[in-house]
Design a protein around this motif. Structure first.
Motif, PDB file in Angstrom:
ATOM      1  N   ASP A 152       0.508  -2.781   9.795  1.00  0.00           N
ATOM      2  CA  ASP A 152       1.705  -2.254   8.053  1.00  0.00           C
ATOM      3  C   ASP A 152       2.969  -2.844   8.422  1.00  0.00           C
ATOM      4  O   ASP A 152       3.664  -3.586   7.962  1.00  0.00           O
ATOM      5  CB  ASP A 152       1.897  -0.963   8.102  1.00  0.00           C
ATOM      6  N   VAL A 199      -5.345  -5.911   4.482  1.00  0.00           N
ATOM      7  CA  VAL A 199      -4.859  -5.046   3.624  1.00  0.00           C
ATOM      8  C   VAL A 199      -6.461  -3.994   3.725  1.00  0.00           C
ATOM      9  O   VAL A 199      -6.850  -2.788   4.250  1.00  0.00           O
ATOM     10  CB  VAL A 199      -4.765  -5.255   1.934  1.00  0.00           C
ATOM     11  N   ARG A 200      -7.511  -4.832   3.595  1.00  0.00           N
ATOM     12  CA  ARG A 200      -8.550  -4.003   4.085  1.00  0.00           C
ATOM     13  C   ARG A 200      -8.690  -3.079   5.080  1.00  0.00           C
ATOM     14  O   ARG A 200      -9.515  -1.908   5.258  1.00  0.00           O
ATOM     15  CB  ARG A 200     -10.136  -5.104   3.469  1.00  0.00           C
ATOM     16  N   GLN A 243       2.919   1.928   3.104  1.00  0.00           N
ATOM     17  CA  GLN A 243       3.398   0.495   3.616  1.00  0.00           C
ATOM     18  C   GLN A 243       5.115   1.116   2.393  1.00  0.00           C
ATOM     19  O   GLN A 243       6.089   1.317   2.960  1.00  0.00           O
ATOM     20  CB  GLN A 243       3.244  -0.942   3.262  1.00  0.00           C
ATOM     21  N   THR A 303       0.693  -1.198  -0.301  1.00  0.00           N
ATOM     22  CA  THR A 303      -0.381  -0.308   0.093  1.00  0.00           C
ATOM     23  C   THR A 303       0.979   0.790   0.409  1.00  0.00           C
ATOM     24  O   THR A 303       1.893   1.468   0.209  1.00  0.00           O
ATOM     25  CB  THR A 303      -1.021   0.206   1.527  1.00  0.00           C
ATOM     26  N   LYS A 304       0.605   2.310  -0.033  1.00  0.00           N
ATOM     27  CA  LYS A 304       1.050   3.448  -0.599  1.00  0.00           C
ATOM     28  C   LYS A 304       1.603   4.214   0.775  1.00  0.00           C
ATOM     29  O   LYS A 304       2.482   4.259   1.246  1.00  0.00           O
ATOM     30  CB  LYS A 304       0.766   5.199  -0.606  1.00  0.00           C
ATOM     31  N   ASP A 363      -5.088  -9.860   0.810  1.00  0.00           N
ATOM     32  CA  ASP A 363      -6.117  -8.865   0.540  1.00  0.00           C
ATOM     33  C   ASP A 363      -7.210  -8.082   1.482  1.00  0.00           C
ATOM     34  O   ASP A 363      -7.174  -6.804   2.364  1.00  0.00           O
ATOM     35  CB  ASP A 363      -6.451  -9.004  -0.780  1.00  0.00           C
ATOM     36  N   ASN A 399      -6.801  -0.167   5.918  1.00  0.00           N
ATOM     37  CA  ASN A 399      -6.944   0.918   4.903  1.00  0.00           C
ATOM     38  C   ASN A 399      -8.637   1.682   5.395  1.00  0.00           C
ATOM     39  O   ASN A 399      -8.866   2.698   5.369  1.00  0.00           O
ATOM     40  CB  ASN A 399      -7.519   0.555   3.426  1.00  0.00           C
TER      41      ASN A 399
END
Length: 215
Positions: free
Chosen positions: A42, A167-168, A10, A7-8, A164, A171
């Motif tokens: 993260d 990550v969700r 990370q 991710t941005k 995934d 976020n």
């Protein structure tokens, strides 16, 4: 071999550690204007993936290990269906009081609201606290007045990668996701709740994967 997608946030963490490492988690969080708790998932992902290493009383530093891609590929093969846990559910008519009791008895940060096993919403500790301090009778107020309703609920599916789902969660800054299965029109439609993934789920998977790397 596929490369693990970051991710941005990370990527920003990696950049900071490359330039300033060794650096503590608190220092990284301060530079990103975030809390240490927000960054913890993260940092766990980056450390387990081999991009970072952590030493007690020293902090994080960039390792650049060549096995990071292999780890990322392995992590993406881990499916939600293999790690999901039993969902903690209540109905729309459950009172706020009973929801609070259930939440603390089950030691979870949120509850899944269902009707005939179909997802209706999610109620969190913050949601219940707002109602509790609002002055109403929490024995009489149903949770459907406090919950986040579908389609605003973030979910996971059985066959998607556990990474995934993790990550969700990061976020959207939630502690867990309901695992759902879309019912066909013949079945009446809707999203059937079939499980739950949480931060604990992710931690258990990382521990197992860490053991795999040591073999």
């Amino acid at each position: 071999m596929s490369h693990i997608e970051l991710t941005k946030r990370q990527e920003a963490i990696l950049d900071i550690v490359k330039r300033l490492g060794p650096i503590t988690g608190e220092q990284i969080a301060e530079r990103l204007n975030l809390t240490r708790a927000t960054l913890r998932p993260d940092l766990s992902i980056l450390t387990m993936a081999g991009y970072l290493e952590a030493r007690p009383r020293v902090g994080y530093f960039y390792s650049g290990k060549k096995n990071a891609d292999l780890f990322g590929e392995t992590l993406r093969k881990m499916k939600v269906r293999d790690y999901k846990s039993v969902p903690i559910v209540i109905t729309e008519k459950t009172s706020v009081y009973d929801a609070i009791v259930t939440m603390f008895m089950e030691d979870v940060g949120s509850l899944i609201v269902v009707r005939d096993q179909l997802l209706q919403g999610i109620v969190s500790r913050k949601d219940l606290l707002k109602v509790a301090i609002g002055g109403g009778d929490i024995h009489q107020i149903p949770v459907n007045l406090a919950m986040t309703r579908v389609p605003h609920v973030v979910t996971a599916e059985l066959d998607e990668a556990l990474y995934d789902a993790a990550v969700r969660m990061v976020n959207h800054e939630v502690d867990s996701l309901p695992v759902v299965r879309a019912r066909s029109e013949a079945e009446g439609g809707g999203m059937e709740v079939v499980g739950r993934v949480s931060k604990t789920t992710i931690a258990r998977a990382f521990v197992e994967l860490g053991q795999y790397r040591e073999v």
